[in-house]
Write a protein that holds these residues in place. Structure first.
Motif, short mmCIF file in Angstrom:
data_model
loop_
_atom_site.label_atom_id
_atom_site.label_comp_id
_atom_site.label_asym_id
_atom_site.label_seq_id
_atom_site.Cartn_x
_atom_site.Cartn_y
_atom_site.Cartn_z
N GLN A 49 35.36 28.72 65.96
CA GLN A 49 35.97 30.00 66.33
C GLN A 49 37.01 30.46 65.33
O GLN A 49 37.31 31.65 65.24
CB GLN A 49 36.61 29.91 67.72
CG GLN A 49 35.62 29.88 68.84
CD GLN A 49 36.27 29.71 70.19
OE1 GLN A 49 37.36 29.16 70.32
NE2 GLN A 49 35.59 30.16 71.23
N ARG A 52 35.73 33.11 59.79
CA ARG A 52 35.55 34.56 59.66
C ARG A 52 34.30 34.87 58.85
O ARG A 52 33.90 34.11 57.98
CB ARG A 52 36.74 35.19 58.93
CG ARG A 52 38.05 34.98 59.65
CD ARG A 52 38.25 36.05 60.69
NE ARG A 52 39.49 35.84 61.41
CZ ARG A 52 39.56 35.71 62.73
NH1 ARG A 52 38.49 35.75 63.46
NH2 ARG A 52 40.71 35.55 63.32
N LEU A 53 33.71 36.01 59.16
CA LEU A 53 32.60 36.53 58.37
C LEU A 53 33.12 37.14 57.08
O LEU A 53 34.34 37.26 56.88
CB LEU A 53 31.83 37.58 59.17
CG LEU A 53 31.08 37.07 60.39
CD1 LEU A 53 30.55 38.23 61.21
CD2 LEU A 53 29.94 36.15 59.99
N ASP A 55 33.26 40.12 56.18
CA ASP A 55 34.05 41.33 56.41
C ASP A 55 35.37 41.06 57.11
O ASP A 55 36.12 41.97 57.44
CB ASP A 55 33.24 42.36 57.20
CG ASP A 55 32.93 41.93 58.63
OD1 ASP A 55 33.35 40.83 59.03
OD2 ASP A 55 32.27 42.70 59.34
N GLY A 56 35.66 39.78 57.38
CA GLY A 56 36.92 39.40 58.02
C GLY A 56 36.85 39.32 59.53
O GLY A 56 37.82 38.89 60.16
N SER A 57 35.75 39.71 60.12
CA SER A 57 35.65 39.65 61.58
C SER A 57 35.38 38.22 62.05
O SER A 57 34.86 37.39 61.31
CB SER A 57 34.55 40.60 62.08
OG SER A 57 33.29 40.20 61.57
N ALA A 58 35.75 37.96 63.29
CA ALA A 58 35.59 36.62 63.86
C ALA A 58 34.12 36.26 64.05
O ALA A 58 33.29 37.13 64.27
CB ALA A 58 36.32 36.54 65.20
N ASN A 60 32.02 34.85 66.64
CA ASN A 60 32.06 34.55 68.06
C ASN A 60 31.24 33.31 68.35
O ASN A 60 30.07 33.23 67.99
CB ASN A 60 31.54 35.74 68.87
CG ASN A 60 32.43 36.95 68.72
OD1 ASN A 60 33.66 36.82 68.70
ND2 ASN A 60 31.85 38.12 68.61
N THR A 74 26.66 30.35 67.94
CA THR A 74 27.34 31.57 67.51
C THR A 74 26.52 32.78 67.91
O THR A 74 25.31 32.68 68.14
CB THR A 74 27.53 31.58 65.98
OG1 THR A 74 26.25 31.52 65.37
CG2 THR A 74 28.41 30.43 65.51
N GLU A 75 27.20 33.90 67.96
CA GLU A 75 26.52 35.16 68.20
C GLU A 75 25.46 35.33 67.12
O GLU A 75 25.68 34.96 65.97
CB GLU A 75 27.56 36.28 68.10
CG GLU A 75 27.19 37.56 68.75
CD GLU A 75 28.39 38.47 68.87
OE1 GLU A 75 28.56 39.05 69.93
OE2 GLU A 75 29.14 38.61 67.89
#
Length: 113
Positions: A49, A52-53, A55-58, A60, A74-75
């Motif tokens: 968790q 980060r991807l 693009d900086g997003s988590a 999930n 993961t999502e």
């Protein structure tokens, strides 16, 4: 050229359709631990968790019951793990189809073992 590069990156991030598809290819890594299933699974969950991807997003990450243990995923199913009790030890089967997170998620899992 930029469009071709972006398409390549997106294709590399795309996961499987579901956990059954992911498991169908067999695990990328199998690890053994003397720690409990819950201890290993929770450590992996927190570690995954925290990533980060591009693009900086988590990223999930979820945990659910699995026969004999827990499943983390993961999502978009870019990573998953079955953490189960096996002969008095904990076995972790890692499914890491996404090149982008493969080494990071393997390293996190190894620290939890």
């Amino acid at each position: 050229m930029k469009k071709v590069m972006m398409l390549g990156i997106l294709l590399g991030l795309v996961g499987c359709k579901n956990l059954t598809d992911l498991r169908g290819n067999g695990p990328d890594y199998t690890l053994i631990s003397t720690k409990t299933v819950d201890s290993v699974a929770e450590c992996m969950l927190y570690g995954w968790q925290s990533q980060r991807l591009m693009d900086g997003s988590a990223i999930n990450t979820f945990i659910q019951p699995y026969p004999g243990g827990k499943t983390l995923y993961t999502e978009q199913y870019t990573a998953a793990a079955d953490v189960v009790e096996a002969q008095g030890k904990t076995e972790v089967k890692l499914y890491l189809p996404s090149w982008y997170i493969r080494e990071r998620f393997k390293a996190i899992t190894e620290r939890c073992i």
